[in-house]
Write an enzyme that holds these catalytic residues in place. Structure first.
Site, PDB file in Angstrom:
ATOM      1  N   GLY A 211       0.837  -1.204   0.000  1.00 41.71           N
ATOM      2  CA  GLY A 211       0.000   0.000   0.000  1.00 41.71           C
ATOM      3  C   GLY A 211       0.866   1.245   0.000  1.00 41.71           C
ATOM      4  O   GLY A 211       1.998   1.231  -0.505  1.00 41.71           O
TER       5      GLY A 211
ATOM      6  N   VAL B  79       2.461   3.011   2.434  1.00 40.03           N
ATOM      7  CA  VAL B  79       3.740   2.950   3.160  1.00 40.03           C
ATOM      8  C   VAL B  79       4.659   1.902   2.517  1.00 40.03           C
ATOM      9  O   VAL B  79       5.846   2.162   2.273  1.00 40.03           O
ATOM     10  CB  VAL B  79       3.522   2.610   4.652  1.00 40.03           C
ATOM     11  CG1 VAL B  79       4.864   2.433   5.352  1.00 40.03           C
ATOM     12  CG2 VAL B  79       2.715   3.705   5.343  1.00 40.03           C
ATOM     13  N   GLY B  80       4.101   0.727   2.210  1.00 40.51           N
ATOM     14  CA  GLY B  80       4.936  -0.358   1.702  1.00 40.51           C
ATOM     15  C   GLY B  80       5.556  -0.026   0.351  1.00 40.51           C
ATOM     16  O   GLY B  80       6.762  -0.206   0.145  1.00 40.51           O
TER      17      GLY B  80
ATOM     18  N   ASP C  91       1.558  -8.392  -1.216  1.00 42.99           N
ATOM     19  CA  ASP C  91       0.253  -7.896  -0.763  1.00 42.99           C
ATOM     20  C   ASP C  91      -0.760  -9.008  -1.032  1.00 42.99           C
ATOM     21  O   ASP C  91      -0.458  -9.968  -1.751  1.00 42.99           O
ATOM     22  CB  ASP C  91      -0.148  -6.609  -1.513  1.00 42.99           C
ATOM     23  CG  ASP C  91      -1.122  -5.749  -0.719  1.00 42.99           C
ATOM     24  OD1 ASP C  91      -0.730  -4.689  -0.211  1.00 42.99           O
ATOM     25  OD2 ASP C  91      -2.308  -6.158  -0.593  1.00 42.99           O
TER      26      ASP C  91
ATOM     27  N   ARG D 218      -4.958   5.477  16.686  1.00 44.73           N
ATOM     28  CA  ARG D 218      -4.233   4.283  16.232  1.00 44.73           C
ATOM     29  C   ARG D 218      -4.774   3.047  16.946  1.00 44.73           C
ATOM     30  O   ARG D 218      -4.805   1.955  16.402  1.00 44.73           O
ATOM     31  CB  ARG D 218      -2.737   4.439  16.514  1.00 44.73           C
ATOM     32  CG  ARG D 218      -2.068   5.537  15.701  1.00 44.73           C
ATOM     33  CD  ARG D 218      -0.589   5.623  15.996  1.00 44.73           C
ATOM     34  NE  ARG D 218       0.054   6.715  15.270  1.00 44.73           N
ATOM     35  CZ  ARG D 218       0.195   7.937  15.755  1.00 44.73           C
ATOM     36  NH1 ARG D 218      -0.245   8.242  16.952  1.00 44.73           N
ATOM     37  NH2 ARG D 218       0.788   8.878  15.041  1.00 44.73           N
TER      38      ARG D 218
ATOM     39  N   HIS E 293       4.075   4.794  20.520  1.00 45.22           N
ATOM     40  CA  HIS E 293       3.690   5.585  19.341  1.00 45.22           C
ATOM     41  C   HIS E 293       2.194   5.885  19.421  1.00 45.22           C
ATOM     42  O   HIS E 293       1.392   5.376  18.662  1.00 45.22           O
ATOM     43  CB  HIS E 293       4.015   4.776  18.085  1.00 45.22           C
ATOM     44  CG  HIS E 293       3.762   5.499  16.815  1.00 45.22           C
ATOM     45  ND1 HIS E 293       4.245   6.752  16.549  1.00 45.22           N
ATOM     46  CD2 HIS E 293       3.072   5.127  15.695  1.00 45.22           C
ATOM     47  CE1 HIS E 293       3.868   7.124  15.337  1.00 45.22           C
ATOM     48  NE2 HIS E 293       3.147   6.155  14.801  1.00 45.22           N
TER      49      HIS E 293
HETATM   50  N1  APR Z   1      -0.919  -9.501   3.918  1.00 42.97           N
HETATM   51  C1  APR Z   1      -0.339  -8.597   3.097  1.00 42.97           C
HETATM   52  N2  APR Z   1      -0.863  -7.380   2.862  1.00 42.97           N
HETATM   53  C2  APR Z   1      -1.996  -7.090   3.482  1.00 42.97           C
HETATM   54  C3  APR Z   1      -2.653  -7.964   4.363  1.00 42.97           C
HETATM   55  C4  APR Z   1      -2.064  -9.240   4.574  1.00 42.97           C
HETATM   56  N3  APR Z   1      -2.608 -10.124   5.386  1.00 42.97           N
HETATM   57  N4  APR Z   1      -3.772  -7.355   4.832  1.00 42.97           N
HETATM   58  C5  APR Z   1      -3.810  -6.140   4.259  1.00 42.97           C
HETATM   59  N5  APR Z   1      -2.750  -5.970   3.438  1.00 42.97           N
HETATM   60  C6  APR Z   1      -2.392  -4.835   2.608  1.00 42.97           C
HETATM   61  C7  APR Z   1      -3.588  -4.136   1.972  1.00 42.97           C
HETATM   62  O1  APR Z   1      -4.081  -4.855   0.860  1.00 42.97           O
HETATM   63  C8  APR Z   1      -2.968  -2.801   1.589  1.00 42.97           C
HETATM   64  O2  APR Z   1      -2.486  -2.787   0.251  1.00 42.97           O
HETATM   65  O3  APR Z   1      -1.774  -3.819   3.386  1.00 42.97           O
HETATM   66  C9  APR Z   1      -1.780  -2.646   2.561  1.00 42.97           C
HETATM   67  C10 APR Z   1      -1.910  -1.429   3.463  1.00 42.97           C
HETATM   68  O4  APR Z   1      -1.785  -0.333   2.661  1.00 42.97           O
HETATM   69  P1  APR Z   1      -2.632   1.024   2.878  1.00 42.97           P
HETATM   70  O5  APR Z   1      -4.065   0.685   3.051  1.00 42.97           O
HETATM   71  O6  APR Z   1      -2.235   1.962   1.784  1.00 42.97           O
HETATM   72  O7  APR Z   1      -2.099   1.540   4.308  1.00 42.97           O
HETATM   73  P2  APR Z   1      -0.729   2.290   4.609  1.00 42.97           P
HETATM   74  O8  APR Z   1      -0.943   3.759   4.555  1.00 42.97           O
HETATM   75  O9  APR Z   1       0.362   1.691   3.786  1.00 42.97           O
HETATM   76  O10 APR Z   1      -0.534   1.920   6.163  1.00 42.97           O
HETATM   77  C11 APR Z   1      -0.232   0.602   6.564  1.00 42.97           C
HETATM   78  O11 APR Z   1       1.151   1.329   8.365  1.00 42.97           O
HETATM   79  O12 APR Z   1       1.568   3.441   9.200  1.00 42.97           O
HETATM   80  C12 APR Z   1       0.832   2.272   9.374  1.00 42.97           C
HETATM   81  O13 APR Z   1      -1.227   2.987  10.439  1.00 42.97           O
HETATM   82  C13 APR Z   1      -0.653   2.513   9.246  1.00 42.97           C
HETATM   83  O14 APR Z   1      -1.303   0.362  10.074  1.00 42.97           O
HETATM   84  C14 APR Z   1      -1.149   1.138   8.900  1.00 42.97           C
HETATM   85  C15 APR Z   1       0.006   0.569   8.057  1.00 42.97           C
END
Ligand code: APR
Length: 316
Positions: free
Chosen positions: A12, A14-15, A34, A94, A181
């Protein structure tokens, strides 16, 4: 010498941004995973195709992990970064993410344990300190190899606000934000300096208080502006700094969430403190002297982490 292997779980905001920053370092090949069909492969290919323009040779492999054995792609990973989970929406803390993200982290970490049992595991999913606890239970990793990212980010926010207030370069500002945090995090003005001078000598107390408060609410400020999703540029940059310290064995002192064993008066909880990061992961907790008031703030913040950890068995 072959390149290191780094896996990023969750592609997503962050990743994917973290994967970009790491690919641009050029020192490692990246696996980006993902659960969404095709998405990590698409982002990985896009990142590889930026290589000729930006000038890096890192390979980036995207993998959709809908079955546990899809995690085979992690075999041999030196460092695994976990960002999978849901971000908060306006009005959420959070802590509201606890149950949903705990289940995700547990599943992901069981697979990491199976396929990359010797990796250094870094987490960023919120609520961060409690998620580190879940990861510890799921992997059984020693505390040297399980580290949460929060303090670098919170300190970066603090540094930004200090630099703007004093009209100096952010690079001249060092700052420490310790504790969990969450809203009870502990920015430490006495240990926050501009060219080595504590900000307590440079700013009046009311301005410091305002900056401390803005730092504590730094994540929410961005959530409220974005409306969908939470911060990702600074979190990804913070993650990359930690990976640099590990991959390049820098032995850098950075605030991170680690399992404490009595340091700072905290036992068996993940709480943010300054640690030495190097090739061995968390190579030591760096203890600094606190005033009674600062220690009381750490105690309060650790108490907030404990409340969440105590709730975990009921929400998982
Ligand atoms: N395995 C792999 N990926 C997963 C899983 C899983 N079991 N469950 C959810 N995801 C993926 C989602 O499909 C999504 O693409 O995790 C990703 C999260 O991305 P975003 O929704 O864009 O969230 P993001 O802003 O990246 O934040 C992720 O980091 O900073 C923290 O609070 C934030 O907990 C949150 C995390």
């Amino acid at each position: 010498m072959s390149r290191k292997k780094i896996a990023v779980i969750g592609a997503g905001m962050v990743g994917a941004t973290t994967a970009q920053r790491l690919a641009e370092r050029g020192y490692a090949d990246i696996v980006l995973t993902d659960i969404v069909d095709g998405m990590p492969a698409g982002k990985a290919l896009d990142l590889e195709e930026a290589g000729p323009v930006v000038g890096y040779d890192s390979h980036v492999l995207g993998v959709t992990t809908t079955e546990p054995d899809h995690y085979k792609a992690l075999e041999g990973a030196d460092v695994v970064l976990v960002t999978s989970g849901v971000p908060r929406k306006p009005g959420m803390s959070r802590d509201d993410l606890l149950g949903t993200n705990a289940k995700i982290i547990k599943g992901v970490c069981e697979s990491i344990k199976k396929y990359a049992p010797n990796c250094i595991l870094l987490l960023m999913t919120n609520p961060l300190d409690a998620m580190c606890h879940v990861a510890m239970q799921a992997t059984g990793f020693p505390r040297e190899r399980l580290i949460g990212q929060a303090g670098v980010l919170d300190s970066a926010r603090f540094r930004t606000f200090i630099a703007r207030e004093l009209n100096v370069s952010v690079e001249s500002v060092h700052a420490f934000v310790l504790g969990g945090h969450g809203d009870e995090m502990v920015p430490l003005p006495r240990y926050s300096t501009v060219a080595g001078v504590p900000i307590t000598e440079l700013l009046p107390p009311d301005r410091i208080d305002a900056i401390v408060q803005r730092t504590r609410q730094g994540g929410a400020e961005i959530v409220n502006l974005l409306k969908t999703g939470s911060a990702f540029y600074a979190p990804a940059a913070s993650f990359a700094q930690m990976v640099d310290a590990i991959v390049l064995d820098k032995k850098q002192i950075l605030p991170c969430s680690v399992l404490l064993r009595g340091e700072y008066g905290v036992k068996d909880l993940f709480v943010g403190v300054p640690v030495k990061l190097g090739a061995g992961g968390m190579e030591g907790v760096f203890e600094i002297k606190l005033t009674a008031d600062e220690q009381a703030q750490i105690d309060k913040s650790a108490g907030a982490v404990k409340e969440l950890v105590d709730v975990l068995p009921r929400v998982m």
